[in-house]
Design an enzyme around this catalytic site. Structure first.
Site, PDB file in Angstrom:
ATOM      1  N   GLY A  11       1.581   6.731  -1.398  1.00 47.78           N
ATOM      2  CA  GLY A  11       0.377   6.801  -0.561  1.00 47.78           C
ATOM      3  C   GLY A  11      -0.288   8.159  -0.707  1.00 47.78           C
ATOM      4  O   GLY A  11       0.387   9.183  -0.714  1.00 47.78           O
ATOM      5  N   ARG A  72       1.508   2.657  -6.726  1.00 49.89           N
ATOM      6  CA  ARG A  72       2.916   2.322  -6.524  1.00 49.89           C
ATOM      7  C   ARG A  72       3.318   1.592  -7.808  1.00 49.89           C
ATOM      8  O   ARG A  72       2.575   0.754  -8.316  1.00 49.89           O
ATOM      9  CB  ARG A  72       3.094   1.460  -5.292  1.00 49.89           C
ATOM     10  CG  ARG A  72       2.413   2.100  -4.059  1.00 49.89           C
ATOM     11  CD  ARG A  72       3.075   1.733  -2.758  1.00 49.89           C
ATOM     12  NE  ARG A  72       2.199   1.989  -1.622  1.00 49.89           N
ATOM     13  CZ  ARG A  72       2.308   3.034  -0.802  1.00 49.89           C
ATOM     14  NH1 ARG A  72       3.242   3.931  -0.997  1.00 49.89           N
ATOM     15  NH2 ARG A  72       1.485   3.175   0.226  1.00 49.89           N
ATOM     16  N   ASP A 103       9.096  10.089  -0.226  1.00 49.82           N
ATOM     17  CA  ASP A 103      10.505   9.921  -0.609  1.00 49.82           C
ATOM     18  C   ASP A 103      10.691   8.964  -1.791  1.00 49.82           C
ATOM     19  O   ASP A 103      11.551   9.184  -2.645  1.00 49.82           O
ATOM     20  CB  ASP A 103      11.368   9.499   0.590  1.00 49.82           C
ATOM     21  CG  ASP A 103      10.846   8.243   1.277  1.00 49.82           C
ATOM     22  OD1 ASP A 103       9.732   7.779   0.948  1.00 49.82           O
ATOM     23  OD2 ASP A 103      11.561   7.724   2.151  1.00 49.82           O
ATOM     24  N   THR A 125       2.761  13.260   1.953  1.00 51.11           N
ATOM     25  CA  THR A 125       2.670  11.997   2.696  1.00 51.11           C
ATOM     26  C   THR A 125       2.252  12.304   4.122  1.00 51.11           C
ATOM     27  O   THR A 125       2.706  13.296   4.700  1.00 51.11           O
ATOM     28  CB  THR A 125       4.019  11.227   2.724  1.00 51.11           C
ATOM     29  OG1 THR A 125       3.946  10.200   3.723  1.00 51.11           O
ATOM     30  CG2 THR A 125       5.210  12.119   3.049  1.00 51.11           C
ATOM     31  N   ASP A 127       3.213  10.738   6.584  1.00 52.31           N
ATOM     32  CA  ASP A 127       4.245  10.244   7.504  1.00 52.31           C
ATOM     33  C   ASP A 127       5.149  11.332   8.105  1.00 52.31           C
ATOM     34  O   ASP A 127       5.792  11.106   9.128  1.00 52.31           O
ATOM     35  CB  ASP A 127       5.132   9.207   6.798  1.00 52.31           C
ATOM     36  CG  ASP A 127       4.348   7.987   6.332  1.00 52.31           C
ATOM     37  OD1 ASP A 127       3.256   7.748   6.884  1.00 52.31           O
ATOM     38  OD2 ASP A 127       4.820   7.285   5.420  1.00 52.31           O
ATOM     39  N   ASP A 129       8.013  12.199   7.082  1.00 53.15           N
ATOM     40  CA  ASP A 129       9.317  11.526   7.208  1.00 53.15           C
ATOM     41  C   ASP A 129      10.395  12.104   6.299  1.00 53.15           C
ATOM     42  O   ASP A 129      11.409  11.450   6.045  1.00 53.15           O
ATOM     43  CB  ASP A 129       9.145  10.015   6.926  1.00 53.15           C
ATOM     44  CG  ASP A 129       8.545   9.739   5.551  1.00 53.15           C
ATOM     45  OD1 ASP A 129       8.112  10.694   4.874  1.00 53.15           O
ATOM     46  OD2 ASP A 129       8.510   8.560   5.158  1.00 53.15           O
ATOM     47  N   ARG A 171       5.232   4.521   8.824  1.00 59.43           N
ATOM     48  CA  ARG A 171       6.393   3.735   8.362  1.00 59.43           C
ATOM     49  C   ARG A 171       7.497   3.772   9.411  1.00 59.43           C
ATOM     50  O   ARG A 171       7.251   3.452  10.540  1.00 59.43           O
ATOM     51  CB  ARG A 171       6.902   4.272   7.023  1.00 59.43           C
ATOM     52  CG  ARG A 171       6.012   3.875   5.890  1.00 59.43           C
ATOM     53  CD  ARG A 171       6.804   3.764   4.597  1.00 59.43           C
ATOM     54  NE  ARG A 171       5.937   3.302   3.548  1.00 59.43           N
ATOM     55  CZ  ARG A 171       5.996   3.679   2.293  1.00 59.43           C
ATOM     56  NH1 ARG A 171       6.933   4.517   1.908  1.00 59.43           N
ATOM     57  NH2 ARG A 171       5.165   3.208   1.406  1.00 59.43           N
TER      58      ARG A 171
HETATM   59  P1  ADP Z   1       6.045   7.387  -1.330  1.00 61.82           P
HETATM   60  O1  ADP Z   1       6.291   8.254  -2.499  1.00 61.82           O
HETATM   61  O2  ADP Z   1       4.802   7.746  -0.583  1.00 61.82           O
HETATM   62  O3  ADP Z   1       7.261   7.258  -0.444  1.00 61.82           O
HETATM   63  P2  ADP Z   1       6.618   4.726  -2.370  1.00 61.82           P
HETATM   64  O4  ADP Z   1       7.807   4.537  -1.519  1.00 61.82           O
HETATM   65  O5  ADP Z   1       5.683   3.583  -2.551  1.00 61.82           O
HETATM   66  O6  ADP Z   1       5.692   5.922  -1.878  1.00 61.82           O
HETATM   67  O7  ADP Z   1       7.136   5.191  -3.801  1.00 61.82           O
HETATM   68  C1  ADP Z   1       6.213   5.546  -4.822  1.00 61.82           C
HETATM   69  C2  ADP Z   1       6.758   5.177  -6.162  1.00 61.82           C
HETATM   70  O8  ADP Z   1       7.975   5.887  -6.429  1.00 61.82           O
HETATM   71  C3  ADP Z   1       7.174   3.718  -6.338  1.00 61.82           C
HETATM   72  O9  ADP Z   1       6.068   2.877  -6.559  1.00 61.82           O
HETATM   73  C4  ADP Z   1       8.055   3.809  -7.585  1.00 61.82           C
HETATM   74  O10 ADP Z   1       7.259   3.932  -8.730  1.00 61.82           O
HETATM   75  C5  ADP Z   1       8.756   5.150  -7.353  1.00 61.82           C
HETATM   76  N1  ADP Z   1      10.115   4.903  -6.835  1.00 61.82           N
HETATM   77  C6  ADP Z   1      10.463   4.515  -5.600  1.00 61.82           C
HETATM   78  N2  ADP Z   1      11.804   4.320  -5.502  1.00 61.82           N
HETATM   79  C7  ADP Z   1      12.315   4.601  -6.736  1.00 61.82           C
HETATM   80  C8  ADP Z   1      13.627   4.591  -7.304  1.00 61.82           C
HETATM   81  N3  ADP Z   1      14.681   4.240  -6.576  1.00 61.82           N
HETATM   82  N4  ADP Z   1      13.756   4.960  -8.589  1.00 61.82           N
HETATM   83  C9  ADP Z   1      12.691   5.308  -9.339  1.00 61.82           C
HETATM   84  N5  ADP Z   1      11.426   5.326  -8.859  1.00 61.82           N
HETATM   85  C10 ADP Z   1      11.232   4.982  -7.595  1.00 61.82           C
HETATM   86  O1  F6P Z   2       3.305   6.281   3.447  1.00 58.33           O
HETATM   87  C1  F6P Z   2       1.986   6.429   3.889  1.00 58.33           C
HETATM   88  C2  F6P Z   2       1.483   5.154   4.521  1.00 58.33           C
HETATM   89  O2  F6P Z   2       0.148   5.386   4.939  1.00 58.33           O
HETATM   90  C3  F6P Z   2       2.316   4.612   5.677  1.00 58.33           C
HETATM   91  O3  F6P Z   2       2.103   5.311   6.879  1.00 58.33           O
HETATM   92  C4  F6P Z   2       1.865   3.174   5.717  1.00 58.33           C
HETATM   93  O4  F6P Z   2       2.850   2.348   6.273  1.00 58.33           O
HETATM   94  C5  F6P Z   2       1.672   2.858   4.257  1.00 58.33           C
HETATM   95  O5  F6P Z   2       1.479   4.098   3.587  1.00 58.33           O
HETATM   96  C6  F6P Z   2       0.512   1.949   3.984  1.00 58.33           C
HETATM   97  O6  F6P Z   2       0.504   1.671   2.624  1.00 58.33           O
HETATM   98  P1  F6P Z   2      -0.724   0.967   1.890  1.00 58.33           P
HETATM   99  O7  F6P Z   2      -1.817   1.985   1.764  1.00 58.33           O
HETATM  100  O8  F6P Z   2      -0.162   0.586   0.560  1.00 58.33           O
HETATM  101  O9  F6P Z   2      -1.136  -0.178   2.736  1.00 58.33           O
END
Ligand code: ADP
Ligand code: F6P
Length: 319
Positions: A11, A72, A103, A125, A127, A129, A171
């Site tokens: 995000g 993502r 994360d 982020t 969040d 978090d 989240r």
């Molecule tokens: P954020 O980084 O904001 O937490 P996401 O949880 O959507 O957002 O994770 C972003 C991207 O990180 C995912 O779309 C994926 O490409 C990568 N990712 C997440 N988990 C893993 C993992 N276990 N191993 C490798 N890449 C990962």
């Molecule tokens: O991680 C950031 C965040 O904005 C969260 O607070 C929310 O749950 C999520 O991303 C929304 O994701 P998307 O933009 O893919 O709907």
């Protein structure tokens, strides 16, 4: 290290552009070449590399979102995806990578590091978090955006003597709700870390009414439920008119606050310094107002502690 790359993933968050700008300008300033990778980790696989210059980051410090785009990328969780990413990085002569994200993105950075490719994470982020850092990039701006909305909703709730439930993002983390509930003067704050029953929510609101309140604000974290559902349950237990608002993506956009530009800039510079020293495997953060870095595996494994004292304070002063 002579050539590095930077990307934004997951995000988006206000302040990411400030971090990109700092990485590019500080990197170039210490004699490195800097590549931008578009569309996050997906761009590593799809070979979306662009050379960055001092001018390619002009006029972005005040902009929300990310000029590099974000995505993502489920494919990045696979060995094949990660191998392709490293192959492309090496083909461009890149020796170190900076990943700005949350994360999930850090798991991606860790996967690179596990495969021998030095990578650094910057926490981006809204969040807030991530346990290892007091603040993530974008949290402050999102809080201010939410507060602006709460102020406006408060005006009309007060005029009509109604109760409003405002659902915010985050989240599984309640920090956005906690800080905006505290600073927005909410009577009730509902977070995933400290759930309340419908009876407790109604009683807390009712207590305020007994002390002369004629309107109310409830801030609800998305991880603790939905505003529309709660509205139905609450409306059945109170004589007051209950309204619900899901703030949605307005929380993720907008010009970054002073704080987020500061964090983005200092996180970016810190990350480049680590790569310049040949260090990978680290995530940068801020603790007790000092910028620092720690091992990526240790940092990801840390469990965030909810500030229950601040939560209780918010409820007391919201009465
Ligand atoms: P954020 O980084 O904001 O937490 P996401 O949880 O959507 O957002 O994770 C972003 C991207 O990180 C995912 O779309 C994926 O490409 C990568 N990712 C997440 N988990 C893993 C993992 N276990 N191993 C490798 N890449 C990962
Ligand atoms: O991680 C950031 C965040 O904005 C969260 O607070 C929310 O749950 C999520 O991303 C929304 O994701 P998307 O933009 O893919 O709907």
């Amino acid at each position: 290290m002579k050539k590095i790359a930077v990307l934004t993933s997951g995000g988006d968050a206000p302040g990411m552009n400030a971090a990109i700008r700092a990485v590019v300008r500080y990197g170039l300033g210490v004699g490195m070449e800097v590549m931008g990778v578009e569309r996050g980790l997906q761009g590593l696989i799809d070979d979306l590399f662009v050379p960055m210059s001092m001018r390619s980051v002009s006029d972005i410090i005040h902009r929300g979102g990310t000029i590099l785009k974000t995505a993502r990328c489920p494919e990045f969780k696979t060995e094949e995806g990660q191998q392709t990413a490293i192959k492309n990085l090496r083909a461009h002569g890149v020796e170190g990578l900076i990943v700005i994200g949350g994360d999930g993105s850090f798991m991606g950075a860790k996967a690179m590091t596990d495969r021998g490719f030095p990578s650094i994470g910057i926490p981006g982020t809204i969040d807030n978090d991530l346990a290892y850092t007091d603040y993530t990039l974008g949290f402050d701006t999102a809080c201010n955006t939410i507060l602006d909305a709460i102020n406006k909703i408060r005006d009309t709730m007060s005029s009509h003597e109604r109760v409003s439930i405002i659902e915010v993002m985050g989240r599984n983390c309640g920090d956005l709700a906690l800080y905006t509930g505290l600073c927005g003067g909410a009577e009730v704050i509902i977070v995933p870390e400290h759930k309340m029953t419908i009876e407790e929510i109604a009683a807390t609101l009712g207590g305020g009414m007994e002390h002369g309140k004629t309107s109310g604000i409830i801030v609800l974290a998305e991880g603790a439920g939905s505003a529309d559902e709660l509205k139905k349950e609450l409306a059945a237990r109170t004589d007051m008119v209950v309204k619900s608002t899901r703030l949605g993506h307005v929380q993720r956009g907008g010009s970054p606050s002073c704080r987020d530009r500061y964090l983005g800039t200092c996180f970016g510079v810190h990350a480049v310094k680590l790569l310049k020293q040949g260090k990978g495997n680290r995530i940068v953060g801020i603790r007790d107002n000092k910028f620092y870095d720690m091992d990526i595996i240790e940092g990801i494994a840390m469990k965030k502690k909810f500030d229950i004292d601040l939560y209780n304070t918010a409820l007391i002063v919201g009465k």
